[in-house]
Scaffold this motif. Structure first.
Motif, PDB file in Angstrom:
ATOM      1  N   PRO A 108       0.815  -1.217   0.000  1.00  0.00           N
ATOM      2  CA  PRO A 108       0.000   0.000   0.000  1.00  0.00           C
ATOM      3  C   PRO A 108       0.849   1.268   0.000  1.00  0.00           C
ATOM      4  O   PRO A 108       0.413   2.303  -0.515  1.00  0.00           O
ATOM      5  N   ASN A 112       0.277   4.221  -2.546  1.00  0.00           N
ATOM      6  CA  ASN A 112       0.005   5.558  -2.032  1.00  0.00           C
ATOM      7  C   ASN A 112       0.989   6.588  -2.586  1.00  0.00           C
ATOM      8  O   ASN A 112       0.629   7.744  -2.821  1.00  0.00           O
ATOM      9  N   PRO A 215      -5.366   7.130   3.097  1.00  0.00           N
ATOM     10  CA  PRO A 215      -3.984   6.667   3.266  1.00  0.00           C
ATOM     11  C   PRO A 215      -3.009   7.773   3.674  1.00  0.00           C
ATOM     12  O   PRO A 215      -1.812   7.514   3.795  1.00  0.00           O
ATOM     13  N   PHE A 342      -8.467   1.939  -2.796  1.00  0.00           N
ATOM     14  CA  PHE A 342      -8.459   2.337  -1.393  1.00  0.00           C
ATOM     15  C   PHE A 342      -9.790   2.146  -0.659  1.00  0.00           C
ATOM     16  O   PHE A 342      -9.800   2.105   0.572  1.00  0.00           O
ATOM     17  N   LEU A 345      -9.474  -1.290   0.869  1.00  0.00           N
ATOM     18  CA  LEU A 345      -8.450  -1.214   1.913  1.00  0.00           C
ATOM     19  C   LEU A 345      -9.020  -0.539   3.157  1.00  0.00           C
ATOM     20  O   LEU A 345      -8.726  -0.949   4.292  1.00  0.00           O
ATOM     21  N   TRP A 377      -8.684  -7.490   0.704  1.00  0.00           N
ATOM     22  CA  TRP A 377      -8.361  -6.263  -0.042  1.00  0.00           C
ATOM     23  C   TRP A 377      -8.399  -6.541  -1.537  1.00  0.00           C
ATOM     24  O   TRP A 377      -9.039  -5.808  -2.309  1.00  0.00           O
TER      25      TRP A 377
END
Length: 446
Positions: A108, A112, A215, A342, A345, A377
């Motif tokens: 991630p 990100n 995030p 996301f 997530l 996820w």
């Protein structure tokens, strides 16, 4: 030992830590948090995206309802992540070590980093585009100036946050109040040619904006004085700003869109609109700064002792170069791709975090891998694409074609009109609960 629990605090310097080896100062109260997140939500990119939430039937009320629903869902998820960041006092990507383990959190983190650079680029592009239209000048000098200023702001983030919360947000609110008054004074006929295919696809666009900050949230809320302050500040501040900015865009399209104007030109058509837009252009710098700063902080999850100032300089240079060549036309697919990555997530994180006993969330360098949580996820991402494949053109057209073919294989109507965000979120939440609830029940029995 948990990251951020060592050595000297940066409070002595009055700003954010330079590395992960320093404790974050907890100086942000409720007013600061509301001001910060409200200001981050006041972005010209939101009214520009309003064309994607307008329904083809032209119903103004339905579009506004989709905005409110999307902001409520996205703002709630953002607030929960923000509260967790304040409780654990670590940056967002370090917070994910407790979810996936240290090494697995690099995945991630990499995604990100791409998102943050993309957002910083789009922010610089919209600043330059709006300024060039207001002043009838070439775009590139404004892109260069915006990139330089945003990078400079990223070097002193907490100082910038205090200025934004106490001063900039009021200038932005004054400009918005004026624009709303002028737009509402015009007739508001039904809007034709909307970009949304259904109520829920319109809501998905709105959900993507608060989710895009999830995030990043803990990068700022680790400095909040409490989890409650962080959650309320992020969820309410950004959620309300999302409603305001999307609504302004929809109303501007209703008032001036029949003349063939886009949102920026519609706002400039307002009497003294150029002055109000210039105020918003200046305020827009905070979004670019925040993404540059968070890119640097996210990278520290991998290189903990790297100085965030040097990382911010490198990222700011890259985003500025990209902004000099990028086109805002890629904005809508970018939003849907953010949602696909996301939103699930967020579901996995929220369920996992609130099932873990307080104090047991491991963000240390030795946080064990939890590969089983990659499954919900990934399943959520697949569910999002099967519901609404991200529409890409050019080299990415094959991606859209592949997922569309899978819809056909499974008998899913491409025009289903479902919310890809809610389908994805439900899949991620249910699978995460299935993975974690048995162990949580055993722990409670012991």
């Amino acid at each position: 030992m948990s990251v951020g629990s060592t050595t000297r605090p940066s409070a002595a310097r009055g700003d954010a830590p330079l590395t992960l080896a320093e404790r974050p100062p907890r100086t942000l109260g409720l007013r600061d948090s509301l001001g910060l997140w409200g200001n981050l939500g006041i972005s010209l990119l939101l009214p520009v995206a309003a064309v994607f939430v307008v329904l083809p039937d032209g119903s103004l009320g339905t579009s506004l309802a989709a905005i409110v629903v999307g902001a409520l869902i996205g703002g709630t998820l953002l607030g929960l992540a923000a509260a967790a960041g304040a409780r654990e006092q670590v940056p967002a990507m370090v917070l994910l070590r407790g979810l996936l383990g240290r090494r697995s959190s690099y995945l991630p983190t990499a995604l990100n980093l791409v998102q943050c650079i993309g957002w910083a680029t789009f922010e610089i592009v919209i600043i330059a585009e709006a300024a060039s239209r207001v002043l009838d000048a070439p775009r590139w000098p404004f892109a260069l100036a915006a990139g330089v200023l945003a990078t400079a702001m990223a070097l002193r983030p907490l100082g910038v946050v205090r200025v934004l919360a106490r001063y900039a947000v009021w200038a932005a609110l004054a400009a918005l109040a004026y624009l709303f008054a002028q737009v509402l004074a015009e007739p508001l006929p039904p809007i034709s040619g909307g970009g949304a295919t259904s109520f829920w696809t319109a809501a998905d666009i709105v959900i993507a904006l608060p989710i895009s900050w999830l995030p990043l949230a803990a990068d700022y809320t680790r400095h909040a004085r409490s989890a409650r302050i962080a959650g309320v500040g992020a969820g309410v501040g950004y959620g309300l700003a999302t409603v305001v900015m999307f609504t302004l865009g929809v109303l501007a399209l209703a008032a001036y869109g029949s003349s063939g104007l886009d949102v920026v030109d519609a706002l400039l058509a307002v009497p003294l609109g150029a002055l109000a837009v210039l105020v918003l252009v200046v305020v827009e710098l905070d979004e670019a700064f925040a993404n540059l700063y968070s890119t640097a902080v996210s990278a520290q999850n991998v290189v903990a002792r790297a100085d965030r100032r040097l990382l911010a300089l490198a990222v700011g240079t890259a985003a500025t170069v990209l902004a000099l060549t990028f086109d805002i036309a890629a904005y809508e697919p970018f939003l849907f791709l953010i949602g696909a990555v996301f939103v699930p997530l967020a579901g996995v994180f929220v369920v996992a975090y609130w099932l873990v006993p307080r104090g047991a969330w491991d963000t240390s360098d030795s946080a064990p891998a939890r590969p089983a949580l990659l499954v919900p996820w990934a399943a959520g991402f697949v569910a999002y694409q099967l519901t609404l494949p991200t529409y890409l053109t050019g080299p990415g057209a094959g991606w859209t074609a592949w997922w569309t073919a899978r819809q056909t294989d499974l008998g899913i109507d491409p025009a289903n009109g479902w919310s890809a965000s809610l389908v994805s979120l439900a899949v991620a939440v249910l699978l995460t609960a299935a993975v974690l609830l048995p162990a949580a029940a055993r722990g409670r029995r012991r």
